[in-house]
Motif scaffolding. Structure first.
Motif, PDB file in Angstrom:
ATOM      1  N   THR A  33       1.019  -1.134  -0.084  1.00 58.58           N
ATOM      2  CA  THR A  33       0.188   0.143   0.127  1.00 58.58           C
ATOM      3  C   THR A  33       1.025   1.182   0.003  1.00 58.58           C
ATOM      4  OG1 THR A  33      -0.088   0.187   2.485  1.00 58.58           O
ATOM      5  CG2 THR A  33      -1.843  -1.138   1.379  1.00 58.58           C
ATOM      6  N   GLN A  34       0.395   2.487  -0.192  1.00 59.61           N
ATOM      7  CA  GLN A  34       0.801   3.741  -0.287  1.00 59.61           C
ATOM      8  C   GLN A  34       1.511   3.869   1.100  1.00 59.61           C
ATOM      9  OE1 GLN A  34      -1.679   6.341  -2.152  1.00 59.61           O
ATOM     10  NE2 GLN A  34      -0.404   6.496  -4.106  1.00 59.61           N
ATOM     11  N   ASP A  35       0.598   3.752   2.142  1.00 63.25           N
ATOM     12  CA  ASP A  35       1.125   4.128   3.433  1.00 63.25           C
ATOM     13  C   ASP A  35       2.219   2.943   3.739  1.00 63.25           C
ATOM     14  OD1 ASP A  35      -0.916   5.664   3.961  1.00 63.25           O
ATOM     15  OD2 ASP A  35      -2.505   4.174   4.533  1.00 63.25           O
ATOM     16  N   GLU A  36       2.144   1.625   3.380  1.00 71.82           N
ATOM     17  CA  GLU A  36       3.458   0.877   3.861  1.00 71.82           C
ATOM     18  C   GLU A  36       4.750   1.151   3.114  1.00 71.82           C
ATOM     19  OE1 GLU A  36       1.002  -3.079   4.373  1.00 71.82           O
ATOM     20  OE2 GLU A  36       1.512  -2.620   2.406  1.00 71.82           O
ATOM     21  N   LEU A  37       4.499   1.701   1.893  1.00 72.47           N
ATOM     22  CA  LEU A  37       5.788   2.170   1.019  1.00 72.47           C
ATOM     23  C   LEU A  37       6.298   3.250   1.630  1.00 72.47           C
ATOM     24  CD1 LEU A  37       7.943   1.714  -1.220  1.00 72.47           C
ATOM     25  CD2 LEU A  37       6.164   2.751  -2.787  1.00 72.47           C
ATOM     26  N   ALA A  38       5.429   4.347   1.917  1.00 76.63           N
ATOM     27  CA  ALA A  38       5.975   5.584   2.698  1.00 76.63           C
ATOM     28  C   ALA A  38       6.710   5.255   3.861  1.00 76.63           C
ATOM     29  CB  ALA A  38       4.683   6.487   2.913  1.00 76.63           C
ATOM     30  N   GLU A  39       6.109   4.491   4.550  1.00 78.02           N
ATOM     31  CA  GLU A  39       6.813   4.296   5.961  1.00 78.02           C
ATOM     32  C   GLU A  39       8.023   3.479   5.543  1.00 78.02           C
ATOM     33  OE1 GLU A  39       6.038   1.424  10.174  1.00 78.02           O
ATOM     34  OE2 GLU A  39       4.436   2.514   9.059  1.00 78.02           O
ATOM     35  N   LYS A  40       8.144   2.510   4.674  1.00 82.15           N
ATOM     36  CA  LYS A  40       9.312   1.901   4.740  1.00 82.15           C
ATOM     37  C   LYS A  40      10.540   2.761   4.061  1.00 82.15           C
ATOM     38  CE  LYS A  40      10.759  -2.502   2.438  1.00 82.15           C
ATOM     39  NZ  LYS A  40      10.527  -3.705   1.327  1.00 82.15           N
ATOM     40  N   SER A  41      10.023   3.450   3.116  1.00 81.91           N
ATOM     41  CA  SER A  41      11.158   4.397   2.424  1.00 81.91           C
ATOM     42  C   SER A  41      11.421   5.688   3.235  1.00 81.91           C
ATOM     43  CB  SER A  41      10.490   4.846   1.175  1.00 81.91           C
ATOM     44  OG  SER A  41       9.499   5.704   1.316  1.00 81.91           O
ATOM     45  N   GLY A  42      10.637   6.216   4.152  1.00 81.77           N
ATOM     46  CA  GLY A  42      10.781   7.259   4.960  1.00 81.77           C
ATOM     47  C   GLY A  42      10.321   8.696   4.340  1.00 81.77           C
ATOM     48  N   VAL A  43       9.406   8.336   3.280  1.00 81.72           N
ATOM     49  CA  VAL A  43       8.769   9.466   2.652  1.00 81.72           C
ATOM     50  C   VAL A  43       7.474   9.614   3.198  1.00 81.72           C
ATOM     51  CG1 VAL A  43       8.191  10.129   0.198  1.00 81.72           C
ATOM     52  CG2 VAL A  43      10.299   8.837   0.551  1.00 81.72           C
ATOM     53  N   ALA A  44       7.071  10.826   3.236  1.00 79.67           N
ATOM     54  CA  ALA A  44       5.561  11.127   3.480  1.00 79.67           C
ATOM     55  C   ALA A  44       4.832  10.634   2.320  1.00 79.67           C
ATOM     56  CB  ALA A  44       5.441  12.626   3.719  1.00 79.67           C
ATOM     57  N   VAL A  45       3.425  10.319   3.135  1.00 79.23           N
ATOM     58  CA  VAL A  45       2.531   9.593   2.313  1.00 79.23           C
ATOM     59  C   VAL A  45       1.843  10.713   0.893  1.00 79.23           C
ATOM     60  CG1 VAL A  45       0.072   8.854   2.246  1.00 79.23           C
ATOM     61  CG2 VAL A  45       1.730   8.291   3.938  1.00 79.23           C
ATOM     62  N   ARG A  46       1.740  11.857   1.601  1.00 77.33           N
ATOM     63  CA  ARG A  46       1.577  12.796   0.459  1.00 77.33           C
ATOM     64  C   ARG A  46       2.555  13.137  -0.552  1.00 77.33           C
ATOM     65  NH1 ARG A  46      -0.262  18.990   1.624  1.00 77.33           N
ATOM     66  NH2 ARG A  46      -0.887  19.663  -0.367  1.00 77.33           N
ATOM     67  N   GLU A  60      16.074  12.265  -4.428  1.00 79.05           N
ATOM     68  CA  GLU A  60      16.260  11.682  -3.343  1.00 79.05           C
ATOM     69  C   GLU A  60      14.989  10.838  -2.875  1.00 79.05           C
ATOM     70  OE1 GLU A  60      16.649  12.350   1.665  1.00 79.05           O
ATOM     71  OE2 GLU A  60      16.967  14.164   0.363  1.00 79.05           O
ATOM     72  N   THR A  61      13.747  11.503  -3.176  1.00 77.83           N
ATOM     73  CA  THR A  61      12.581  10.630  -3.216  1.00 77.83           C
ATOM     74  C   THR A  61      12.686   9.334  -3.931  1.00 77.83           C
ATOM     75  OG1 THR A  61      11.403  12.664  -2.460  1.00 77.83           O
ATOM     76  CG2 THR A  61      10.015  10.774  -3.495  1.00 77.83           C
ATOM     77  N   LEU A  62      12.981   9.609  -5.192  1.00 86.36           N
ATOM     78  CA  LEU A  62      13.283   8.529  -6.048  1.00 86.36           C
ATOM     79  C   LEU A  62      14.186   7.621  -5.405  1.00 86.36           C
ATOM     80  CD1 LEU A  62      12.685   6.903  -8.747  1.00 86.36           C
ATOM     81  CD2 LEU A  62      14.377   8.396  -9.739  1.00 86.36           C
ATOM     82  N   VAL A  63      15.202   7.773  -4.984  1.00 90.23           N
ATOM     83  CA  VAL A  63      16.292   6.930  -4.619  1.00 90.23           C
ATOM     84  C   VAL A  63      15.667   6.117  -3.377  1.00 90.23           C
ATOM     85  CG1 VAL A  63      18.348   6.841  -3.226  1.00 90.23           C
ATOM     86  CG2 VAL A  63      18.218   8.227  -5.438  1.00 90.23           C
ATOM     87  N   ARG A  64      15.078   6.846  -2.496  1.00 96.22           N
ATOM     88  CA  ARG A  64      14.434   6.065  -1.244  1.00 96.22           C
ATOM     89  C   ARG A  64      13.229   5.153  -1.682  1.00 96.22           C
ATOM     90  NH1 ARG A  64      14.451   8.957   4.040  1.00 96.22           N
ATOM     91  NH2 ARG A  64      16.086  10.284   3.947  1.00 96.22           N
ATOM     92  N   LEU A  65      12.469   5.397  -2.512  1.00 96.27           N
ATOM     93  CA  LEU A  65      11.099   4.810  -3.109  1.00 96.27           C
ATOM     94  C   LEU A  65      11.940   3.444  -3.768  1.00 96.27           C
ATOM     95  CD1 LEU A  65       8.774   7.291  -4.322  1.00 96.27           C
ATOM     96  CD2 LEU A  65       8.650   5.802  -2.582  1.00 96.27           C
ATOM     97  N   LEU A  66      12.916   3.597  -4.622  1.00 96.45           N
ATOM     98  CA  LEU A  66      13.494   2.486  -5.434  1.00 96.45           C
ATOM     99  C   LEU A  66      14.073   1.554  -4.384  1.00 96.45           C
ATOM    100  CD1 LEU A  66      15.018   4.075  -8.641  1.00 96.45           C
ATOM    101  CD2 LEU A  66      12.924   2.517  -8.286  1.00 96.45           C
ATOM    102  N   GLN A  67      14.760   2.075  -3.379  1.00 95.55           N
ATOM    103  CA  GLN A  67      15.546   1.304  -2.340  1.00 95.55           C
ATOM    104  C   GLN A  67      14.222   0.344  -1.549  1.00 95.55           C
ATOM    105  OE1 GLN A  67      17.707   4.184  -0.314  1.00 95.55           O
ATOM    106  NE2 GLN A  67      19.756   3.702  -1.284  1.00 95.55           N
ATOM    107  N   ALA A  68      13.294   0.917  -1.213  1.00 97.33           N
ATOM    108  CA  ALA A  68      12.384   0.513  -0.391  1.00 97.33           C
ATOM    109  C   ALA A  68      11.534  -0.585  -1.263  1.00 97.33           C
ATOM    110  CB  ALA A  68      11.235   1.430   0.078  1.00 97.33           C
TER     111      ALA A  68
END
Length: 125
Positions: A33-46, A60-68
């Motif tokens: 879910t978006q909430d799970e990915l946001a938490e796992k990546s350290g990025v805000a849901v919004r 930085e957001t792209l890198v965090r999301l790809l890592q997660a």
């Protein structure tokens, strides 16, 4: 079937939208879910929602999301490490080439002057 994007000519807004679509597709494929990915990546849901919608985001957001998402290795494809070009090796055969030593500066290209033209010059057949 999704249309293929030519990244060489696509405007940045289209590229951002495609990246957002791909992150969303990867997330959904992994059933996250978006909430799970946001938490796992350290990025805000919004921030994640804006990114997936193609409304910008930072590198930085792209890198965090790809890592997660476990896809950080795909970052190597974005901009591969530059090495010694074959032309550099040919131009300096006597020099010792150090494996990890790459160029440190770019040289301005020499511009050949265009000869002056006048109306009284004749064209040669």
């Amino acid at each position: 079937m999704a249309s293929k994007i030519d990244f060489t000519i696509a405007p940045p807004a289209i590229v951002l939208r495609e990246l957002g679509d791909r992150v969303a597709a990867s997330r959904l494929q992994q059933n996250i879910t978006q909430d799970e990915l946001a938490e796992k990546s350290g990025v805000a849901v919004r921030t994640l929602r804006r990114f997936e919608a193609g409304n910008g985001g930072s590198l930085e957001t792209l890198v965090r999301l790809l890592q997660a998402l476990g896809q950080a290795d795909s970052l190597e494809l974005i901009l591969p490490r530059a090495g010694i070009s074959p032309m550099q090796a040919i131009k300096s055969p006597g020099k010792r080439v150090i494996k990890d030593k790459s160029r440190q500066r770019a040289r301005k290209k020499a511009v050949k002057p265009i000869p002056a033209w006048s109306w009284d010059e004749q064209e040669t057949p």
